[in-house]
Design a protein around this motif. Structure first.
Motif, PDB file in Angstrom:
ATOM      1  N   GLN A 103       0.806  -1.222   0.000  1.00  0.00           N
ATOM      2  CA  GLN A 103       0.000   0.000   0.000  1.00  0.00           C
ATOM      3  C   GLN A 103       0.839   1.273   0.000  1.00  0.00           C
ATOM      4  O   GLN A 103       0.374   2.320  -0.442  1.00  0.00           O
ATOM      5  CB  GLN A 103      -0.955   0.001   1.187  1.00  0.00           C
ATOM      6  CG  GLN A 103      -2.034  -1.056   1.062  1.00  0.00           C
ATOM      7  CD  GLN A 103      -3.036  -0.991   2.208  1.00  0.00           C
ATOM      8  OE1 GLN A 103      -2.899  -0.226   3.137  1.00  0.00           O
ATOM      9  NE2 GLN A 103      -4.058  -1.828   2.121  1.00  0.00           N
ATOM     10  N   THR A 104       2.066   1.200   0.497  1.00  0.00           N
ATOM     11  CA  THR A 104       2.944   2.377   0.526  1.00  0.00           C
ATOM     12  C   THR A 104       4.316   2.013  -0.029  1.00  0.00           C
ATOM     13  O   THR A 104       4.686   0.842  -0.082  1.00  0.00           O
ATOM     14  CB  THR A 104       3.128   2.898   1.976  1.00  0.00           C
ATOM     15  OG1 THR A 104       3.877   1.932   2.729  1.00  0.00           O
ATOM     16  CG2 THR A 104       1.786   3.184   2.647  1.00  0.00           C
ATOM     17  N   GLY A 105       5.060   3.031  -0.398  1.00  0.00           N
ATOM     18  CA  GLY A 105       6.411   2.806  -0.902  1.00  0.00           C
ATOM     19  C   GLY A 105       7.317   2.164   0.135  1.00  0.00           C
ATOM     20  O   GLY A 105       8.087   1.257  -0.176  1.00  0.00           O
ATOM     21  N   LEU A 106       7.226   2.628   1.374  1.00  0.00           N
ATOM     22  CA  LEU A 106       8.054   2.057   2.435  1.00  0.00           C
ATOM     23  C   LEU A 106       7.704   0.593   2.671  1.00  0.00           C
ATOM     24  O   LEU A 106       8.598  -0.243   2.814  1.00  0.00           O
ATOM     25  CB  LEU A 106       7.909   2.856   3.733  1.00  0.00           C
ATOM     26  CG  LEU A 106       8.728   2.345   4.917  1.00  0.00           C
ATOM     27  CD1 LEU A 106      10.214   2.297   4.580  1.00  0.00           C
ATOM     28  CD2 LEU A 106       8.475   3.220   6.146  1.00  0.00           C
ATOM     29  N   GLN A 107       6.429   0.283   2.664  1.00  0.00           N
ATOM     30  CA  GLN A 107       6.006  -1.106   2.833  1.00  0.00           C
ATOM     31  C   GLN A 107       6.536  -1.961   1.673  1.00  0.00           C
ATOM     32  O   GLN A 107       6.981  -3.094   1.878  1.00  0.00           O
ATOM     33  CB  GLN A 107       4.480  -1.191   2.902  1.00  0.00           C
ATOM     34  CG  GLN A 107       3.957  -2.582   3.187  1.00  0.00           C
ATOM     35  CD  GLN A 107       2.429  -2.633   3.182  1.00  0.00           C
ATOM     36  OE1 GLN A 107       1.798  -2.118   2.268  1.00  0.00           O
ATOM     37  NE2 GLN A 107       1.862  -3.235   4.213  1.00  0.00           N
ATOM     38  N   ALA A 108       6.533  -1.416   0.466  1.00  0.00           N
ATOM     39  CA  ALA A 108       7.050  -2.141  -0.701  1.00  0.00           C
ATOM     40  C   ALA A 108       8.537  -2.442  -0.540  1.00  0.00           C
ATOM     41  O   ALA A 108       8.985  -3.565  -0.790  1.00  0.00           O
ATOM     42  CB  ALA A 108       6.810  -1.331  -1.971  1.00  0.00           C
ATOM     43  N   ILE A 109       9.300  -1.453  -0.100  1.00  0.00           N
ATOM     44  CA  ILE A 109      10.743  -1.648   0.093  1.00  0.00           C
ATOM     45  C   ILE A 109      10.993  -2.695   1.172  1.00  0.00           C
ATOM     46  O   ILE A 109      11.847  -3.574   1.015  1.00  0.00           O
ATOM     47  CB  ILE A 109      11.424  -0.307   0.438  1.00  0.00           C
ATOM     48  CG1 ILE A 109      11.402   0.610  -0.787  1.00  0.00           C
ATOM     49  CG2 ILE A 109      12.853  -0.530   0.928  1.00  0.00           C
ATOM     50  CD1 ILE A 109      11.806   2.048  -0.494  1.00  0.00           C
ATOM     51  N   LYS A 110      10.242  -2.626   2.250  1.00  0.00           N
ATOM     52  CA  LYS A 110      10.426  -3.602   3.334  1.00  0.00           C
ATOM     53  C   LYS A 110      10.049  -5.014   2.874  1.00  0.00           C
ATOM     54  O   LYS A 110      10.714  -5.987   3.227  1.00  0.00           O
ATOM     55  CB  LYS A 110       9.620  -3.198   4.561  1.00  0.00           C
ATOM     56  CG  LYS A 110      10.225  -2.008   5.286  1.00  0.00           C
ATOM     57  CD  LYS A 110       9.437  -1.642   6.519  1.00  0.00           C
ATOM     58  CE  LYS A 110      10.109  -0.507   7.277  1.00  0.00           C
ATOM     59  NZ  LYS A 110       9.360  -0.140   8.486  1.00  0.00           N
ATOM     60  N   ARG A 111       9.012  -5.133   2.067  1.00  0.00           N
ATOM     61  CA  ARG A 111       8.632  -6.457   1.546  1.00  0.00           C
ATOM     62  C   ARG A 111       9.715  -6.996   0.613  1.00  0.00           C
ATOM     63  O   ARG A 111      10.061  -8.173   0.668  1.00  0.00           O
ATOM     64  CB  ARG A 111       7.307  -6.385   0.795  1.00  0.00           C
ATOM     65  CG  ARG A 111       6.108  -6.281   1.694  1.00  0.00           C
ATOM     66  CD  ARG A 111       4.841  -6.270   0.883  1.00  0.00           C
ATOM     67  NE  ARG A 111       3.669  -6.168   1.724  1.00  0.00           N
ATOM     68  CZ  ARG A 111       2.432  -6.215   1.269  1.00  0.00           C
ATOM     69  NH1 ARG A 111       2.209  -6.373  -0.038  1.00  0.00           N
ATOM     70  NH2 ARG A 111       1.411  -6.110   2.082  1.00  0.00           N
ATOM     71  N   LEU A 112      10.223  -6.130  -0.243  1.00  0.00           N
ATOM     72  CA  LEU A 112      11.287  -6.558  -1.146  1.00  0.00           C
ATOM     73  C   LEU A 112      12.498  -7.017  -0.339  1.00  0.00           C
ATOM     74  O   LEU A 112      13.095  -8.053  -0.645  1.00  0.00           O
ATOM     75  CB  LEU A 112      11.664  -5.426  -2.097  1.00  0.00           C
ATOM     76  CG  LEU A 112      12.597  -5.783  -3.235  1.00  0.00           C
ATOM     77  CD1 LEU A 112      12.026  -6.893  -4.102  1.00  0.00           C
ATOM     78  CD2 LEU A 112      12.893  -4.563  -4.085  1.00  0.00           C
ATOM     79  N   ALA A 113      12.839  -6.277   0.700  1.00  0.00           N
ATOM     80  CA  ALA A 113      13.973  -6.656   1.552  1.00  0.00           C
ATOM     81  C   ALA A 113      13.717  -8.002   2.233  1.00  0.00           C
ATOM     82  O   ALA A 113      14.619  -8.838   2.342  1.00  0.00           O
ATOM     83  CB  ALA A 113      14.236  -5.571   2.591  1.00  0.00           C
ATOM     84  N   THR A 114      12.489  -8.232   2.665  1.00  0.00           N
ATOM     85  CA  THR A 114      12.142  -9.472   3.347  1.00  0.00           C
ATOM     86  C   THR A 114      12.289 -10.686   2.433  1.00  0.00           C
ATOM     87  O   THR A 114      12.817 -11.723   2.834  1.00  0.00           O
ATOM     88  CB  THR A 114      10.691  -9.413   3.876  1.00  0.00           C
ATOM     89  OG1 THR A 114      10.603  -8.343   4.819  1.00  0.00           O
ATOM     90  CG2 THR A 114      10.276 -10.720   4.528  1.00  0.00           C
TER      91      THR A 114
END
Length: 142
Positions: free
Chosen positions: A84-95
């Motif tokens: 839903q957000t850019g930060l959430q996207a980055i954290k998911r990609l990192a995960t």
């Protein structure tokens, strides 16, 4: 580690003028792509990334870093793109980054900025430019 080499990805590489089997051979990875999955050691993976570094121009790397050009499904990118957000996207990609290869994205945040640091597992050498550049491009392309 297992990496997926889909038929779409192989076709994408061919459009860039890259014969994946030849690249594997030059990298010292004695495997032939005849199925969509390769079993690589960490050192095989990094030799392959270094060979991509040697074979791909900046323009080719820019195309490589655009997941819409690859036309292939990657679960880690799907998870990021459905955030839903850019930060959430980055954290998911990192995960989920470790599903793609021995690369980690270390994300640190404060109230004003987000830092993303690209690291290689068990590398012991500087990351190949190809790896750093494509990771950066994957973070900023839509």
């Amino acid at each position: 580690m297992k990496i997926m080499i889909s038929e779409q990805f192989q076709k994408f590489m061919a459009t860039l003028g890259i014969d994946l089997n030849s690249t594997l051979e030059v990298a010292g990875v004695h495997k032939i792509v005849w199925q969509e999955q390769l079993e690589l050691s960490d050192s095989d993976y990094w030799r392959l990334m270094s060979e991509f570094d040697n074979e791909l121009s900046d323009e080719m790397m820019i195309n490589f870093g655009d997941i819409t050009c690859m036309q292939t499904f990657m679960p880690s990118f799907f998870a990021a793109l459905s955030a839903q957000t850019g930060l959430q996207a980055i954290k998911r990609l990192a995960t989920y980054k470790s599903l793609v290869g021995p690369v980690r994205l270390v994300v640190t945040t404060d109230q004003e900025r987000v830092d993303v640091h690209v690291e290689g597992d068990n590398l012991g050498i500087e990351l190949p430019r190809f790896t750093v550049m494509t990771e950066q491009l994957l973070l900023i392309t839509d």
